[in-house]
Design a protein around this motif. Structure first.
Motif, PDB file in Angstrom:
ATOM      1  N   PRO A 117      38.116 -86.504  49.076  1.00 36.69           N
ATOM      2  CA  PRO A 117      38.963 -85.309  48.926  1.00 36.69           C
ATOM      3  C   PRO A 117      38.286 -84.019  49.416  1.00 36.69           C
ATOM      4  CG  PRO A 117      39.057 -86.649  46.944  1.00 36.69           C
ATOM      5  CD  PRO A 117      38.007 -87.253  47.825  1.00 36.69           C
ATOM      6  N   ASP A 118      36.975 -83.915  49.265  1.00 33.32           N
ATOM      7  CA  ASP A 118      36.288 -82.687  49.690  1.00 33.32           C
ATOM      8  C   ASP A 118      36.001 -82.647  51.195  1.00 33.32           C
ATOM      9  OD1 ASP A 118      34.409 -84.726  49.535  1.00 33.32           O
ATOM     10  OD2 ASP A 118      32.804 -83.413  48.841  1.00 33.32           O
ATOM     11  N   GLU A 119      36.320 -83.721  51.915  1.00 33.63           N
ATOM     12  CA  GLU A 119      36.114 -83.755  53.365  1.00 33.63           C
ATOM     13  C   GLU A 119      37.148 -82.939  54.122  1.00 33.63           C
ATOM     14  OE1 GLU A 119      34.760 -87.356  55.776  1.00 33.63           O
ATOM     15  OE2 GLU A 119      35.446 -88.231  53.878  1.00 33.63           O
ATOM     16  N   VAL A 120      38.340 -82.821  53.560  1.00 34.26           N
ATOM     17  CA  VAL A 120      39.409 -82.093  54.227  1.00 34.26           C
ATOM     18  C   VAL A 120      39.145 -80.597  54.070  1.00 34.26           C
ATOM     19  CG1 VAL A 120      41.893 -81.644  54.310  1.00 34.26           C
ATOM     20  CG2 VAL A 120      41.054 -83.949  53.829  1.00 34.26           C
ATOM     21  N   ALA A 121      38.802 -79.953  55.180  1.00 35.96           N
ATOM     22  CA  ALA A 121      38.488 -78.529  55.160  1.00 35.96           C
ATOM     23  C   ALA A 121      39.698 -77.676  55.505  1.00 35.96           C
ATOM     24  CB  ALA A 121      37.352 -78.234  56.141  1.00 35.96           C
ATOM     25  N   ASN A 122      40.657 -78.263  56.231  1.00 34.66           N
ATOM     26  CA  ASN A 122      41.800 -77.495  56.693  1.00 34.66           C
ATOM     27  C   ASN A 122      43.002 -78.418  56.837  1.00 34.66           C
ATOM     28  OD1 ASN A 122      43.278 -75.339  57.708  1.00 34.66           O
ATOM     29  ND2 ASN A 122      42.534 -75.611  59.796  1.00 34.66           N
ATOM     30  N   GLN A 123      44.157 -77.937  56.384  1.00 31.07           N
ATOM     31  CA  GLN A 123      45.403 -78.668  56.570  1.00 31.07           C
ATOM     32  C   GLN A 123      46.343 -77.811  57.401  1.00 31.07           C
ATOM     33  OE1 GLN A 123      46.807 -79.716  52.598  1.00 31.07           O
ATOM     34  NE2 GLN A 123      46.254 -81.832  53.025  1.00 31.07           N
ATOM     35  N   VAL A 124      46.967 -78.442  58.389  1.00 24.79           N
ATOM     36  CA  VAL A 124      47.894 -77.732  59.267  1.00 24.79           C
ATOM     37  C   VAL A 124      49.215 -78.489  59.257  1.00 24.79           C
ATOM     38  CG1 VAL A 124      48.350 -77.000  61.639  1.00 24.79           C
ATOM     39  CG2 VAL A 124      46.014 -76.909  60.736  1.00 24.79           C
ATOM     40  N   ALA A 125      50.296 -77.755  58.998  1.00 20.47           N
ATOM     41  CA  ALA A 125      51.620 -78.359  59.059  1.00 20.47           C
ATOM     42  C   ALA A 125      52.191 -78.119  60.454  1.00 20.47           C
ATOM     43  CB  ALA A 125      52.527 -77.756  58.000  1.00 20.47           C
ATOM     44  N   ALA A 126      52.518 -79.191  61.134  1.00 19.28           N
ATOM     45  CA  ALA A 126      53.121 -79.099  62.458  1.00 19.28           C
ATOM     46  C   ALA A 126      54.438 -79.848  62.390  1.00 19.28           C
ATOM     47  CB  ALA A 126      52.200 -79.719  63.498  1.00 19.28           C
ATOM     48  N   GLU A 127      55.542 -79.116  62.578  1.00 24.16           N
ATOM     49  CA  GLU A 127      56.868 -79.671  62.336  1.00 24.16           C
ATOM     50  C   GLU A 127      56.884 -80.103  60.880  1.00 24.16           C
ATOM     51  OE1 GLU A 127      59.446 -80.017  64.748  1.00 24.16           O
ATOM     52  OE2 GLU A 127      58.182 -78.930  66.152  1.00 24.16           O
ATOM     53  N   ASP A 128      57.080 -81.388  60.602  1.00 24.99           N
ATOM     54  CA  ASP A 128      57.031 -81.847  59.217  1.00 24.99           C
ATOM     55  C   ASP A 128      55.883 -82.824  58.980  1.00 24.99           C
ATOM     56  OD1 ASP A 128      58.148 -83.808  60.747  1.00 24.99           O
ATOM     57  OD2 ASP A 128      59.634 -84.429  59.271  1.00 24.99           O
ATOM     58  N   VAL A 129      54.879 -82.801  59.845  1.00 28.29           N
ATOM     59  CA  VAL A 129      53.686 -83.626  59.701  1.00 28.29           C
ATOM     60  C   VAL A 129      52.538 -82.738  59.234  1.00 28.29           C
ATOM     61  CG1 VAL A 129      52.027 -85.067  60.952  1.00 28.29           C
ATOM     62  CG2 VAL A 129      54.450 -85.191  61.519  1.00 28.29           C
ATOM     63  N   VAL A 130      51.717 -83.247  58.313  1.00 28.59           N
ATOM     64  CA  VAL A 130      50.560 -82.490  57.838  1.00 28.59           C
ATOM     65  C   VAL A 130      49.304 -83.131  58.413  1.00 28.59           C
ATOM     66  CG1 VAL A 130      49.245 -81.733  55.825  1.00 28.59           C
ATOM     67  CG2 VAL A 130      51.744 -81.853  55.706  1.00 28.59           C
ATOM     68  N   LEU A 131      48.531 -82.338  59.145  1.00 25.40           N
ATOM     69  CA  LEU A 131      47.286 -82.798  59.758  1.00 25.40           C
ATOM     70  C   LEU A 131      46.108 -82.354  58.910  1.00 25.40           C
ATOM     71  CD1 LEU A 131      48.212 -81.636  63.359  1.00 25.40           C
ATOM     72  CD2 LEU A 131      48.356 -83.956  62.486  1.00 25.40           C
ATOM     73  N   ASP A 132      45.196 -83.281  58.601  1.00 24.62           N
ATOM     74  CA  ASP A 132      43.991 -82.972  57.845  1.00 24.62           C
ATOM     75  C   ASP A 132      42.793 -82.928  58.787  1.00 24.62           C
ATOM     76  OD1 ASP A 132      45.410 -82.950  55.473  1.00 24.62           O
ATOM     77  OD2 ASP A 132      44.918 -85.034  54.965  1.00 24.62           O
ATOM     78  N   PHE A 133      42.060 -81.809  58.766  1.00 27.60           N
ATOM     79  CA  PHE A 133      40.892 -81.637  59.626  1.00 27.60           C
ATOM     80  C   PHE A 133      39.634 -81.493  58.784  1.00 27.60           C
ATOM     81  CE2 PHE A 133      44.418 -80.171  62.207  1.00 27.60           C
ATOM     82  CZ  PHE A 133      44.156 -80.758  63.426  1.00 27.60           C
ATOM     83  N   GLY A 134      38.500 -81.962  59.323  1.00 35.24           N
ATOM     84  CA  GLY A 134      37.209 -81.827  58.673  1.00 35.24           C
ATOM     85  C   GLY A 134      36.541 -80.516  59.045  1.00 35.24           C
ATOM     86  N   ASP A 135      35.314 -80.317  58.521  1.00 35.65           N
ATOM     87  CA  ASP A 135      34.555 -79.081  58.759  1.00 35.65           C
ATOM     88  C   ASP A 135      34.371 -78.747  60.231  1.00 35.65           C
ATOM     89  OD1 ASP A 135      34.195 -78.352  56.146  1.00 35.65           O
ATOM     90  OD2 ASP A 135      32.333 -79.490  55.918  1.00 35.65           O
ATOM     91  N   SER A 136      34.081 -79.748  61.031  1.00 29.51           N
ATOM     92  CA  SER A 136      33.796 -79.489  62.446  1.00 29.51           C
ATOM     93  C   SER A 136      35.043 -79.551  63.323  1.00 29.51           C
ATOM     94  CB  SER A 136      32.737 -80.468  62.955  1.00 29.51           C
ATOM     95  OG  SER A 136      33.222 -81.790  62.854  1.00 29.51           O
ATOM     96  N   GLY A 137      36.216 -79.590  62.709  1.00 29.87           N
ATOM     97  CA  GLY A 137      37.452 -79.568  63.465  1.00 29.87           C
ATOM     98  C   GLY A 137      37.987 -80.933  63.858  1.00 29.87           C
ATOM     99  N   GLN A 138      37.302 -82.019  63.461  1.00 26.37           N
ATOM    100  CA  GLN A 138      37.769 -83.360  63.812  1.00 26.37           C
ATOM    101  C   GLN A 138      38.967 -83.742  62.945  1.00 26.37           C
ATOM    102  OE1 GLN A 138      35.235 -82.788  61.789  1.00 26.37           O
ATOM    103  NE2 GLN A 138      34.819 -84.485  60.432  1.00 26.37           N
ATOM    104  N   LEU A 139      39.927 -84.424  63.575  1.00 23.16           N
ATOM    105  CA  LEU A 139      41.107 -84.893  62.856  1.00 23.16           C
ATOM    106  C   LEU A 139      40.706 -86.037  61.941  1.00 23.16           C
ATOM    107  CD1 LEU A 139      44.214 -84.798  62.475  1.00 23.16           C
ATOM    108  CD2 LEU A 139      44.357 -86.488  64.320  1.00 23.16           C
ATOM    109  N   LEU A 140      40.996 -85.894  60.657  1.00 26.18           N
ATOM    110  CA  LEU A 140      40.677 -86.945  59.689  1.00 26.18           C
ATOM    111  C   LEU A 140      41.876 -87.851  59.435  1.00 26.18           C
ATOM    112  CD1 LEU A 140      38.707 -84.847  57.053  1.00 26.18           C
ATOM    113  CD2 LEU A 140      37.765 -86.338  58.831  1.00 26.18           C
ATOM    114  N   GLY A 141      43.068 -87.275  59.451  1.00 25.91           N
ATOM    115  CA  GLY A 141      44.253 -88.070  59.193  1.00 25.91           C
ATOM    116  C   GLY A 141      45.500 -87.218  59.240  1.00 25.91           C
ATOM    117  N   LEU A 142      46.642 -87.890  59.100  1.00 25.48           N
ATOM    118  CA  LEU A 142      47.905 -87.158  59.088  1.00 25.48           C
ATOM    119  C   LEU A 142      48.875 -87.822  58.135  1.00 25.48           C
ATOM    120  CD1 LEU A 142      50.297 -88.624  61.153  1.00 25.48           C
ATOM    121  CD2 LEU A 142      48.401 -88.192  62.675  1.00 25.48           C
ATOM    122  N   GLU A 143      49.679 -86.969  57.505  1.00 26.85           N
ATOM    123  CA  GLU A 143      50.703 -87.430  56.575  1.00 26.85           C
ATOM    124  C   GLU A 143      52.043 -87.375  57.289  1.00 26.85           C
ATOM    125  OE1 GLU A 143      52.502 -85.370  52.779  1.00 26.85           O
ATOM    126  OE2 GLU A 143      50.503 -86.215  52.340  1.00 26.85           O
TER     127      GLU A 143
END
Length: 157
Positions: A117-143
């Protein structure tokens, strides 16, 4: 040989020439074993069709690919740094992990097996998908909401 796969590599000589790797359709031998033909054209000593045999068609294909890889890597051309694949992808395919909450109809596609849970540094909503990014900007996953209508049928298990 009926071809099912082919790759062309470049031999960096003067003049350059192609090295073509071809894998054929596996076939059943009279013994019940399966063989898979392969051929490497343009590499010294490999300019004729060969085959490997396994207990089923999948093993025969796997063994053919192992033999091709070993032949290419062990060749004097590769050892001298002359063998090159021109269209090498900059990034190799990556395994993704998917979970699907069928009650909420939400899928999560992760780029690694477990995300703390503490790995996700930033969440971005694009359309209706939520992108989870780590500290260095790498994509961790998407909802992905409405997964039942958006996922390919083979992923809806």
């Amino acid at each position: 040989m009926y071809e099912i796969a082919q790759r062309v590599l470049v031999l960096r000589t003067d003049p350059p020439r192609d090295v073509t790797v071809t894998v054929g359709v596996p076939y059943e031998e009279p013994t019940g074993d399966w063989s898979c033909p392969y051929r490497i054209d343009g590499l010294d000593g490999w300019e004729h069709e060969r085959k490997v045999t396994g207990f089923d068609s999948l093993e025969a294909i796997e063994l053919a690919l192992v033999m091709v890889r070993a032949a290419l890597a062990g060749s004097h051309e590769a050892k001298e740094g002359l063998l090159h694949w021109e269209d090498v992808p900059e990034q190799r395919p990556q395994t993704v992990y998917m979970s699907w909450d069928k009650i909420r109809d939400v899928a999560y596609i992760a780029m690694k097996h477990e995300i703390a849970p503490d790995e996700v540094a930033n969440q971005v909503a694009a359309e209706d998908v939520v992108l989870d990014f780590g500290d260095s900007g790498q994509l961790l996953g998407l909802e992905l909401p409405n997964a039942s209508t958006r996922l390919p049928s083979e992923m809806r298990i």
